[in-house]
Design a protein around this motif. Structure first.
Motif, mmCIF file in Angstrom:
data_model
loop_
_atom_site.group_PDB
_atom_site.id
_atom_site.type_symbol
_atom_site.label_atom_id
_atom_site.label_comp_id
_atom_site.label_asym_id
_atom_site.label_seq_id
_atom_site.Cartn_x
_atom_site.Cartn_y
_atom_site.Cartn_z
ATOM 1 N N ALA A 216 27.248 23.726 -29.066
ATOM 2 C CA ALA A 216 26.682 24.656 -30.039
ATOM 3 C C ALA A 216 25.270 24.207 -30.367
ATOM 4 N N ARG A 217 24.449 25.130 -30.753
ATOM 5 C CA ARG A 217 23.033 24.826 -30.936
ATOM 6 C C ARG A 217 22.795 23.912 -32.142
ATOM 7 N N GLU B 204 20.277 22.363 -34.885
ATOM 8 C CA GLU B 204 19.051 22.759 -35.577
ATOM 9 C C GLU B 204 18.173 21.530 -35.815
ATOM 10 N N ASP C 4 12.855 24.030 -35.589
ATOM 11 C CA ASP C 4 13.461 25.177 -36.277
ATOM 12 C C ASP C 4 12.997 25.300 -37.720
ATOM 13 N N LEU D 85 25.378 19.562 -36.489
ATOM 14 C CA LEU D 85 24.617 20.640 -35.860
ATOM 15 C C LEU D 85 23.260 20.824 -36.539
ATOM 16 N N GLU E 261 17.814 16.494 -25.629
ATOM 17 C CA GLU E 261 17.525 17.486 -24.573
ATOM 18 C C GLU E 261 17.730 16.889 -23.178
ATOM 19 N N HIS F 206 21.239 19.411 -24.687
ATOM 20 C CA HIS F 206 21.027 20.367 -25.775
ATOM 21 C C HIS F 206 19.712 21.106 -25.568
ATOM 22 N N GLU F 207 19.702 22.367 -25.926
ATOM 23 C CA GLU F 207 18.445 23.120 -25.905
ATOM 24 C C GLU F 207 17.970 23.239 -27.339
ATOM 25 N N LEU F 208 16.934 22.467 -27.672
ATOM 26 C CA LEU F 208 16.482 22.406 -29.058
ATOM 27 C C LEU F 208 15.160 23.140 -29.238
#
Ligand SMILES: [Zn+2]
Length: 561
Positions: free
Chosen positions: A17-18, A20, A55, A251, A277, A282-284
């Protein structure tokens, strides 16, 4: 926005899950001693962080000082591409209503989409710092979150001293989080405010809290809220704690650029981003932005006016540099065998350092990095010069620019922009106390040849080096306007041989910068002013080389001035 807030550990092969990325450089990071950002600096840092693609940018504490209030006022007209702005402040005062709390009002006036509220979660702090009842603290958390959420803002709750609080009274620490969830917080950041927690405890606590919060969320009829971490580096574990938090289900990760922060700093957000990453998939950041990491780190250090740490993981100038001559040829064959990631992935490069230990292969590799193709005869001559200079006290490992100038000079491809005819420096020191200001004032007169022209320029400054720098710039300003963008950022002096104080050799390392990068030059002499001049002249020459400034035609150069 809380959907999919999985609290399970990351399963290999499953896209997580993404997570933040929440930057607190402008609030917590700016607590660092020696870091003093103006409002304009803060706006610039915010723009750079937005360009990188974090973010959330926590801009400051609008209720605490006029500077932060002004920042939020001016930030309203910023057009952010990637980030959302957050304003930070405390829960309401004890025994007061939320409606007459000036701090909460200031948070709403900042008009940010996100408001981060900090509250006490350690009984010791409720009893001794807040000096109120534990029930009242829970009400402060619940009511403050509800007040901000009712205004349509997203609420992040920073649970201050959470890990210490959890060890002291687990039930109460969890009750504080439950109060925040009940009030409407959608993210709970567990803060290691004193920075003393170690990674294995973080993993255990993150997992236990994740399970408890999932229950609380269900009881409040909500999807599980997001758990996050905010770590300080007092045990040198801030980055490690951030990474294991995510592995344990967090997260949301808070940190500061270059690890800035009070005491030992906050988690270095850039190392956290690169680790998650490159090593955990993970794609941050937005696609392609990881390659801007090194330049972002350097730019923020420049705005902060702090020296950029060469040993900083991933982004530092030495992060992929290697010294031993023994390895250089092997590195040239298989660069991946000597570094943990591909340096270009974070916008860095494998720099080959030159030193007394250097072999011919090091010099060749360095020259190739500069785009110079040295034949073996020339490489041998450069190597002899490096060895001879290092013997006299020069150090080229840190003085990348002086080394490049040396190689270009030896290869006959270094243009000449100016020639020194001579200089004179007068140092004046007025006595302090009655009748004297005690101020140092120096004056320098520099005589230069610019081809057929002769220039005499005068500079004044605090100390002889400053005066010389001013005079040199003044003498060159008209012919080389590019100099206006080049400035001195650091000046270091080292005495190399203290055995005979009057004959000690002085080494000066001087760092200059334009708007893109910094470079360091070196000068050595038994006289500090001569050593400084050498480093200054190299620094200016390198800046002119970078700027592509037109040089003096060969036929106009004078002989040996
Ligand atoms: Zn903090």
């Amino acid at each position: 926005m809380t959907e999919g807030a999985g609290l399970e550990p990351v399963v290999p092969g499953v896209v997580p899950a993404r997570v933040e990325i929440y930057d607190t450089t402008l609030r917590d990071g700016s607590q660092q001693v020696g870091l003093d950002l103006t409002v304009a600096d803060k706006l610039r840092v915010a723009a750079v962080l937005d360009g990188l693609g974090v973010d959330v940018i926590e801009g400051g504490w609008p209720g605490s000082n006029p500077k932060d209030a002004e920042f939020f006022e001016r930030a309203k007209s910023m057009e952010l591409k990637n980030a959302q702005m957050a304003a930070f402040g405390a829960t309401r005062l004890p025994r007061r209503g939320v409606d007459d709390d000036a701090n909460l009002a200031a948070l709403l006036e900042a008009e940010t989409p996100i408001v981060t509220l900090v509250g006490k979660s350690w009984t010791l702090h409720v009893d001794e710092a807040l000096r109120t009842t534990r029930e009242e603290n829970l009400a402060m958390v619940r009511e403050s979150c509800a007040f901000i959420a009712a205004a349509g803002r997203r609420v992040v709750f920073d649970a201050e001293h959470f890990f210490d609080g959890y060890f002291a009274d687990r039930g109460y620490a969890l009750a504080v989080l439950a109060a925040a969830v009940e009030g409407g917080a959608d993210t709970l950041a567990l803060c290691d405010t004193n920075g003393g927690t170690l990674p294995d405890d973080v993993v255990t606590i993150m997992k236990e809290v994740g399970a408890a919060v999932a229950r609380d969320s269900a009881a409040a009829g909500r999807a599980p809220v997001r758990i996050g971490g905010h770590f300080h580096n007092d045990s040198a574990c801030a980055v490690a704690n951030s990474l294991v938090s995510v592995a344990a289900g967090a997260l949301h990760v808070q940190g500061a650029a270059n690890g800035y922060g009070e005491r030992c700093g906050n988690a270095d957000l850039f190392s956290v981003i690169a680790g998650l990453e490159l090593k955990r998939g993970h794609e941050l950041l937005p696609p392609g932005r990881l390659g801007a990491l090194a330049s972002t780190a350097r730019t923020i250090a420049e705005v902060a006016n702090l020296p950029f740490e060469a040993r900083q993981p991933y982004v530092g100038g030495s992060a992929f540099a290697t010294k031993a001559g023994l390895h250089a040829s092997a590195i040239a064959r298989r660069p991946d065998a000597y570094s943990h990631i591909e340096p270009a992935a974070v916008g860095n490069q494998a720099q080959v350092l030159v030193s007394e230990l250097a072999g011919r292969s090091n010099v060749l590799a360095k020259a190739a990095e500069l785009g110079l193709d040295l034949d073996s005869g020339l490489a041998g001559r450069v190597l002899d010069q490096v060895k001879e200079a290092e013997h006299r006290g020069y150090a080229y490992e840190a003085a990348d620019a002086s080394f490049e100038l040396l190689v270009r000079r030896s290869a006959g491809v270094l243009p000449t922009w100016f020639q020194l005819e001579g200089y004179r420096v007068v140092i004046e020191r007025a006595a302090s106390g009655p009748g004297g200001s005690g101020a140092d004032r120096s004056e320098a007169i520099v005589r230069l040849r610019l081809g057929a022209d002769r220039v005499v320029a005068v500079g004044e400054g605090v100390g002889p080096v400053h005066a010389l720098d001013q005079a040199l710039r003044r003498g060159l300003a008209e012919v080389y306007p590019a100099l206006a963008d080049i400035r001195l950022v650091d000046y270091k002096v080292r005495i190399l041989d203290g055995r005979d104080a009057t004959r000690a050799v002085t080494r000066v390392m001087l760092t200059s910068a334009d708007h893109e990068r910094e470079w360091t030059t070196v000068g050595v002499s038994d006289d500090i002013v001569t050593a400084s001049w050498e480093a200054l002249a190299d620094g200016v020459a390198y800046g002119l080389l970078r700027a592509g400034a037109g040089a003096i035609p060969d036929d106009q150069l004078s002989e040996a001035v």
